[in-house]
Design a protein around this motif. Structure first.
Motif, PDB file in Angstrom:
ATOM      1  N   ARG A 237       1.248   3.703  10.267  1.00  0.00           N
ATOM      2  CA  ARG A 237       1.401   4.789   9.306  1.00  0.00           C
ATOM      3  C   ARG A 237       2.854   5.218   9.236  1.00  0.00           C
ATOM      4  NH1 ARG A 237      -2.168   8.468   8.143  1.00  0.00           N
ATOM      5  NH2 ARG A 237      -0.749   8.812   6.391  1.00  0.00           N
ATOM      6  N   CYS A 238       3.306   5.543   8.035  1.00  0.00           N
ATOM      7  CA  CYS A 238       4.651   6.075   7.836  1.00  0.00           C
ATOM      8  C   CYS A 238       4.587   7.591   7.807  1.00  0.00           C
ATOM      9  CB  CYS A 238       5.232   5.547   6.516  1.00  0.00           C
ATOM     10  SG  CYS A 238       6.827   6.289   6.071  1.00  0.00           S
ATOM     11  N   HIS A 239       5.403   8.215   8.631  1.00  0.00           N
ATOM     12  CA  HIS A 239       5.470   9.675   8.693  1.00  0.00           C
ATOM     13  C   HIS A 239       6.924  10.108   8.643  1.00  0.00           C
ATOM     14  CE1 HIS A 239       1.361  11.260   9.896  1.00  0.00           C
ATOM     15  NE2 HIS A 239       1.176   9.971   9.744  1.00  0.00           N
ATOM     16  N   VAL A 240       7.123  11.358   8.254  1.00  0.00           N
ATOM     17  CA  VAL A 240       8.435  11.991   8.309  1.00  0.00           C
ATOM     18  C   VAL A 240       8.424  12.956   9.486  1.00  0.00           C
ATOM     19  CG1 VAL A 240      10.078  13.467   7.096  1.00  0.00           C
ATOM     20  CG2 VAL A 240       8.729  11.800   5.810  1.00  0.00           C
ATOM     21  N   ARG A 241       9.411  12.835  10.327  1.00  0.00           N
ATOM     22  CA  ARG A 241       9.562  13.742  11.468  1.00  0.00           C
ATOM     23  C   ARG A 241      10.679  14.718  11.132  1.00  0.00           C
ATOM     24  NH1 ARG A 241       8.047  13.758  16.707  1.00  0.00           N
ATOM     25  NH2 ARG A 241       6.975  11.774  16.412  1.00  0.00           N
ATOM     26  N   ILE A 242      10.373  15.999  11.172  1.00  0.00           N
ATOM     27  CA  ILE A 242      11.329  17.033  10.781  1.00  0.00           C
ATOM     28  C   ILE A 242      11.643  17.909  11.983  1.00  0.00           C
ATOM     29  CG2 ILE A 242      11.678  19.056   9.317  1.00  0.00           C
ATOM     30  CD1 ILE A 242       9.843  17.705   7.264  1.00  0.00           C
ATOM     31  N   ARG A 243      12.924  18.123  12.195  1.00  0.00           N
ATOM     32  CA  ARG A 243      13.335  18.990  13.297  1.00  0.00           C
ATOM     33  C   ARG A 243      13.310  20.436  12.819  1.00  0.00           C
ATOM     34  NH1 ARG A 243      18.416  21.281  15.177  1.00  0.00           N
ATOM     35  NH2 ARG A 243      18.102  21.909  17.328  1.00  0.00           N
ATOM     36  N   ARG A 244      12.407  21.209  13.364  1.00  0.00           N
ATOM     37  CA  ARG A 244      12.337  22.630  13.049  1.00  0.00           C
ATOM     38  C   ARG A 244      13.352  23.340  13.933  1.00  0.00           C
ATOM     39  NH1 ARG A 244       7.492  24.575  11.769  1.00  0.00           N
ATOM     40  NH2 ARG A 244       8.694  26.398  11.129  1.00  0.00           N
ATOM     41  N   SER A 245      14.549  23.582  13.416  1.00  0.00           N
ATOM     42  CA  SER A 245      15.642  24.104  14.242  1.00  0.00           C
ATOM     43  C   SER A 245      15.350  25.495  14.778  1.00  0.00           C
ATOM     44  CB  SER A 245      16.945  24.125  13.434  1.00  0.00           C
ATOM     45  OG  SER A 245      16.788  24.889  12.256  1.00  0.00           O
ATOM     46  N   GLY A 246      14.480  26.269  14.089  1.00  0.00           N
ATOM     47  CA  GLY A 246      14.150  27.600  14.572  1.00  0.00           C
ATOM     48  C   GLY A 246      12.991  27.620  15.535  1.00  0.00           C
ATOM     49  N   GLU A 247      12.380  26.471  15.804  1.00  0.00           N
ATOM     50  CA  GLU A 247      11.220  26.394  16.684  1.00  0.00           C
ATOM     51  C   GLU A 247      11.525  25.468  17.864  1.00  0.00           C
ATOM     52  OE1 GLU A 247       8.683  28.205  16.171  1.00  0.00           O
ATOM     53  OE2 GLU A 247       8.842  28.789  14.064  1.00  0.00           O
ATOM     54  N   GLN A 248      10.879  25.745  18.977  1.00  0.00           N
ATOM     55  CA  GLN A 248      11.030  24.896  20.151  1.00  0.00           C
ATOM     56  C   GLN A 248       9.958  23.811  20.110  1.00  0.00           C
ATOM     57  OE1 GLN A 248      13.553  25.082  22.419  1.00  0.00           O
ATOM     58  NE2 GLN A 248      14.383  26.609  21.018  1.00  0.00           N
ATOM     59  N   GLU A 249      10.225  22.732  19.399  1.00  0.00           N
ATOM     60  CA  GLU A 249       9.302  21.613  19.312  1.00  0.00           C
ATOM     61  C   GLU A 249       9.888  20.427  20.071  1.00  0.00           C
ATOM     62  OE1 GLU A 249       7.004  22.355  15.082  1.00  0.00           O
ATOM     63  OE2 GLU A 249       8.442  20.725  15.216  1.00  0.00           O
ATOM     64  N   ALA A 250       9.058  19.805  20.875  1.00  0.00           N
ATOM     65  CA  ALA A 250       9.517  18.621  21.601  1.00  0.00           C
ATOM     66  C   ALA A 250       9.931  17.538  20.613  1.00  0.00           C
ATOM     67  CB  ALA A 250       8.404  18.108  22.512  1.00  0.00           C
ATOM     68  N   ALA A 251      11.001  16.823  20.930  1.00  0.00           N
ATOM     69  CA  ALA A 251      11.514  15.806  20.012  1.00  0.00           C
ATOM     70  C   ALA A 251      10.459  14.762  19.680  1.00  0.00           C
ATOM     71  CB  ALA A 251      12.749  15.135  20.613  1.00  0.00           C
ATOM     72  N   GLU A 252       9.601  14.421  20.662  1.00  0.00           N
ATOM     73  CA  GLU A 252       8.635  13.351  20.447  1.00  0.00           C
ATOM     74  C   GLU A 252       7.251  13.883  20.087  1.00  0.00           C
ATOM     75  OE1 GLU A 252       8.197  14.198  24.905  1.00  0.00           O
ATOM     76  OE2 GLU A 252       9.616  14.516  23.273  1.00  0.00           O
ATOM     77  N   GLN A 253       7.116  15.191  19.772  1.00  0.00           N
ATOM     78  CA  GLN A 253       5.795  15.741  19.464  1.00  0.00           C
ATOM     79  C   GLN A 253       5.143  14.957  18.312  1.00  0.00           C
ATOM     80  OE1 GLN A 253       5.135  17.340  16.463  1.00  0.00           O
ATOM     81  NE2 GLN A 253       7.213  17.474  15.681  1.00  0.00           N
ATOM     82  N   PRO A 456     -12.228   9.225  10.201  1.00  0.00           N
ATOM     83  CA  PRO A 456     -11.406  10.443  10.118  1.00  0.00           C
ATOM     84  C   PRO A 456     -10.277  10.516  11.133  1.00  0.00           C
ATOM     85  CG  PRO A 456     -13.711  10.999   9.835  1.00  0.00           C
ATOM     86  CD  PRO A 456     -13.666   9.550  10.239  1.00  0.00           C
ATOM     87  N   THR A 457     -10.460   9.981  12.319  1.00  0.00           N
ATOM     88  CA  THR A 457      -9.433  10.090  13.357  1.00  0.00           C
ATOM     89  C   THR A 457      -8.630   8.808  13.529  1.00  0.00           C
ATOM     90  OG1 THR A 457     -11.044   9.450  15.060  1.00  0.00           O
ATOM     91  CG2 THR A 457     -10.761  11.809  14.638  1.00  0.00           C
ATOM     92  N   SER A 458      -8.841   7.816  12.658  1.00  0.00           N
ATOM     93  CA  SER A 458      -8.220   6.511  12.888  1.00  0.00           C
ATOM     94  C   SER A 458      -6.708   6.530  12.760  1.00  0.00           C
ATOM     95  CB  SER A 458      -8.805   5.481  11.908  1.00  0.00           C
ATOM     96  OG  SER A 458      -8.563   5.870  10.562  1.00  0.00           O
ATOM     97  N   ASP A 459      -6.142   7.545  12.097  1.00  0.00           N
ATOM     98  CA  ASP A 459      -4.692   7.603  11.926  1.00  0.00           C
ATOM     99  C   ASP A 459      -4.003   8.506  12.938  1.00  0.00           C
ATOM    100  OD1 ASP A 459      -4.739   5.882   9.784  1.00  0.00           O
ATOM    101  OD2 ASP A 459      -4.901   7.479   8.293  1.00  0.00           O
ATOM    102  N   LEU A 460      -4.754   9.143  13.804  1.00  0.00           N
ATOM    103  CA  LEU A 460      -4.138  10.065  14.752  1.00  0.00           C
ATOM    104  C   LEU A 460      -3.576   9.309  15.947  1.00  0.00           C
ATOM    105  CD1 LEU A 460      -6.725  12.987  14.847  1.00  0.00           C
ATOM    106  CD2 LEU A 460      -4.590  12.871  13.562  1.00  0.00           C
ATOM    107  N   PRO A 461      -2.404   9.689  16.441  1.00  0.00           N
ATOM    108  CA  PRO A 461      -1.902   9.072  17.666  1.00  0.00           C
ATOM    109  C   PRO A 461      -2.881   9.328  18.809  1.00  0.00           C
ATOM    110  CG  PRO A 461      -0.274  10.575  16.690  1.00  0.00           C
ATOM    111  CD  PRO A 461      -1.529  10.745  15.938  1.00  0.00           C
TER     112      PRO A 461
END
Length: 589
Positions: A237-253, A456-461
Motif C-alpha cells: 500500500r502507498c501511504h503519505v507519512r506526515i510529520r505533525r510538528s506540533g505533536e509528539q508522534e514517533a517517526a515510525e508510527q 477489512p483489516t488486510s491493509d493494516l500493518p
C-alpha cells in the motif's frame, strides 16, 4: 578547490558473539586501521547504547574525524577511499554511510536523491540517525561520547540519542547516494528482528569513482507547504507519512495517511495520479491490479515531488542510473507483502520495479503541472469555489454534486459539513504509542455475502495495529462492514477514546449504515441518525457510537457513508471530500 586534510580514526563496535563479523569488517576497512571495541557487558540485556558509549569515546590521538562501524555491516569495495572523499566534501557534518529501508522519512529522502540524480542527501532531523556506519568530526565525536554517557544503558537506542544530539547542536546529517555499505541479514543481537530484513535503500551495485561525491546535495528534499513528509510503500500500500510538528508522534508510527485522497496535502490530486496510470497502459501481468495501482502512486509521487539535481556529468551517469534502479528495486522488495513478492518471483519483481520507474518518469514529466496544482492548493488568499466553502448552519444550501433520481432533493448540507469536520478532527488526532486491544466483529455485506471476513483489516500493518484487533481480545468492540477496508489514521482517535476509559461498541460508518438500512431508515433520516451516532463518538456518550471516518472499498477511494455504488448514499461524496480536505488544510500540522 582545496580539500581539508582528513585523518580518520576508525572503530568497529562489536558484541563478542559476533567477533568474526567484526574482524571481517575491520579487514574491509583497509587501508584504514580499524580497531574493535567490544560490548563492555556482553552478558547484560541487549543495548547498542552501552557499546556506542565506548566506541564514540575511542577517538585516536591526532584524528580529525572518527568513524564507528557496526559489526554486521557489509562494506563496498574501495570503502576507505569513499569515506575519506565524503568527509573531505562534508568536513563539518555527520556522515551516515548507509540508510536502511526501515527508516520511514530518511529512506524516502534517499529515494528522492537517487531519482533526482544527487550525490548526497540531507537527512531528516526528526528521525533517528542511521548509525550502521557513522562518521563525525573528532571533537564532535568526543562530545557525543560525553553526551551518551549521561543516559542509562537500558534506553538502548543509540541512534535516537544521536539524533537529539545532532538536532540540538544544529549538526546536519548527510548520506551518500548510492550507499557504500549494506546491512547483513543475520539475526539481531540488539532485539531488532521485529523490523524484518533490514537492507540499504540504494547500495552501490558497481564501482563508484570518488569524484562522484563532488556532485550536488539534496539539502531539503521532503518539505511541502511547511510539512515534513514521506511517501512510503508498505504492505503493498502507498501511504503519505506526515510529520505533525506540533505533536509528539514517533517517526515510525503506523497511523499514516493513504494516498487516496491525501496526496492532495502535497499538492498532487489523486485523480491526476490515477489518470496517469491509465494513460501508461497495462501494468505488468505478474503484478495484480491493486498493488500495481499502489506501486504506481508511490512512484508517481516520488517523481512529481523530487527536484532535479542538475548533475550532467556524463562520466557519472552510470552511477546515477544504478542508484536510481537500486532505490526502486529495494522499494519493491521492502514495500510489497511477502505473499505478493512470492507470487511475483524474481522476474516479476524486476517488472514491478520497471513499472515504478515508469511512474517516476510520469511524475517527473508532470512536475510543471504539479507546481501549478500546489499554487492553487496553498497560494495565500486563494479563494475556493463556492461549492467548497463551508456554509454557516442555517444559511443557503451548498451546491453539492448530485446525480440520478436523488438530484432533485436538496442535500442535507449541515449534517454533511459536521461529518466532514468531525473526520478532519479525527484524522488530526495525535498518533498514540500503541493501539489498545480491541475486539473485532465483521458484519456480513448484504450485497456481497461471500466476501472474505479478513478483508477489512488486510491493509493494516500487523505490528502495532493488526495485532491488537482480534475476535477474542479487548474490553470494547469495533464493528466493521465486510466490504470496507480499515485505514490506519482513524484508529488513532479510537485509541484516544479507549485510553480515556470509555468502553462499548464502535461501529464504522458503513456498519452503522448497514444496521440502519436493515431497520428501514432511508434518506435524511438515515443521515441524521449517522450524524448523531458520530456526535456520540466525539463525546464518548453511549454504549454504541460511530467512528467518524469515510468508508473505503477494496481498491477504491474513501466514500462518505457506503463502500458500494448507491445514488442516494453517494450524492454528497464529492462535496464532502472537498470540505474534509479544506478543514484538514486549515489546521496547522
Amino acid at each position: 578547490m582545496t580539500r581539508p586534510l582528513v585523518r580518520l580514526s576508525t572503530v568497529v563496535m562489536c558484541h563478542p558473539s559476533r567477533l568474526a563479523g567484526a574482524e571481517r569488517v575491520a579487514a574491509e576497512c583497509a587501508p584504514l586501521p580499524a580497531r574493535i571495541v567490544r560490548d563492555p557487558e556482553p552478558g547484560g540485556f541487549p543495548s547498542p547504547l552501552r557499546t556506542a558509549k565506548v566506541a564514540w569515546a575511542a577517538v585516536a590521538p591526532g584524528a580529525t574525524h572518527h568513524l564507528v562501524v557496526q559489526d554486521d555491516a557489509r562494506l563496498a569495495p574501495g570503502f576507505a577511499g569513499h569515506v575519506t572523499a565524503l568527509l573531505e566534501r562534508h568536513p563539518d557534518r555527520a556522515v551516515s554511510l548507509s540508510v536502511l529501508w526501515v527508516s520511514p522519512y530518511n529512506s524516502y529522502r534517499v529515494r528522492q536523491g537517487a531519482v533526482g540524480g544527487y550525490a548526497s542527501v540531507r537527512l531528516a532531523p526528526w528521525e533517528w540517525v542511521p548509525s550502521l556506519a557513522l562518521a563525525l568530526p573528532a571533537d564532535t565525536a568526543r562530545e557525543l561520547a560525553a553526551y551518551l554517557a549521561e543516559f542509562p544503558d537500558d534506553t538502548r537506542d543509540d541512534d535516537e540519542h544521536i539524533a537529539v544530539f545532532c538536532a540540538e547542536r544544529g549538526i546536519p546529517v548527510v548520506a551518500p547516494v548510492p550507499h557504500v555499505l549494506d546491512h547483513g541479514v543475520g539475526p539481531s543481537v540488539a532485539g531488532n528482528d521485529h523490523h524484518g530484513i533490514r537492507l540499504a535503500v540504494a547500495h552501490a551495485a558497481g564501482p563508484v569513482a570518488t569524484a562522484h561525491w563532488d556532485g550536488p546535495e539534496l539539502t531539503d528534499p521532503a518539505r511541502h507547504g511547511g510539512l515534513g513528509y514521506a511517501v512510503e510503500l508498505v504492505g503493498s500500500r502507498c501511504h503519505v507519512r506526515i510529520r505533525r510538528s506540533g505533536e509528539q508522534e514517533a517517526a515510525e508510527q503506523p497511523f499514516t495517511w493513504p494516498w487516496r485522497p491525501w496526496s492532495a496535502l502535497l499538492g498532487v490530486a489523486h485523480e491526476t495520479i490515477a489518470a496517469a496510470a491509465r494513460a501508461a497502459g497495462p501494468a505488468p501481468r505478474a503484478l495484480p491490479a491493486e498493488p500495481a495501482g499502489e506501486v504506481w502512486a508511490a512512484g508517481y509521487l516520488l517523481g512529481a515531488l523530487t527536484p532535479d539535481g542538475g548533475d550532467e556529468r556524463a562520466e557519472h551517469r552510470r552511477v546515477r542510473e544504478d542508484a536510481r534502479a537500486a532505490a526502486l528495486r529495494s522499494w519493491i522488495t521492502a514495500g510489497l507483502r511477502p505473499g505478493d513478492l512470492a507470487a511475483l518471483g524474481e522476474e516479476g519483481c524486476a517488472a514491478a520495479a520497471e513499472w515504478a520507474a515508469r511512474a517516476v518518469a510520469a511524475g517527473r514529466s508532470a512536475r510543471e503541472r504539479t507546481a501549478r496544482e500546489r499554487t492553487a492548493a496553498y497560494g495565500a488568499g486563494v479563494p475556493a469555489p463556492d461549492e467548497e466553502r463551508p456554509a454557516a448552519y442555517g444559511s443557503a444550501p451548498v451546491a453539492y454534486e448530485r446525480t440520478g433520481p436523488a438530484a432533485t432533493a436538496p442535500a442535507p448540507h449541515a449534517a454533511v459539513e459536521r461529518m466532514a469536520r468531525r473526520e478532519a478532527r479525527l484524522l488530526l488526532a495525535p498518533a498514540p504509542e500503541e493501539l489498545p486491544d480491541v475486539r473485532l466483529r465483521v458484519v456480513p455485506c448484504p450485497e456481497h455475502p461471500g466476501v472474505d471476513p479478513a478483508l477489512p483489516t488486510s491493509d493494516l500493518p500487523v505490528r502495532w495495529l493488526g495485532e491488537h484487533l482480534s475476535e477474542v481480545a479487548g474490553d470494547s468492540t469495533l464493528v466493521v462492514h465486510a466490504c470496507e477496508r480499515l485505514e490506519p489514521r482513524p484508529l488513532a482517535s479510537l485509541a484516544a477514546l479507549l485510553d480515556g476509559g470509555w468502553k462499548g461498541t464502535v461501529e464504522t460508518r458503513a456498519a452503522t449504515v448497514a444496521r440502519l438500512r436493515a431497520a428501514g431508515l432511508r434518506g435524511a433520516a438515515l443521515t441524521a441518525a449517522v450524524d448523531d451516532a458520530e456526535r456520540r463518538f466525539a463525546a464518548g456518550d453511549g454504549a454504541v457510537v460511530t467512528l467518524p471516518a469515510a468508508c473505503r472499498p477494496a481498491g477504491g477511494t474513501p466514500r462518505r457513508l457506503w463502500p458500494h455504488d448507491d445514488t442516494e448514499l453517494s450524492a454528497a461524496d464529492g462535496a464532502y471530500a472537498r470540505l474534509r480536505l479544506r478543514y484538514v488544510r486549515e489546521t496547522p500540522l
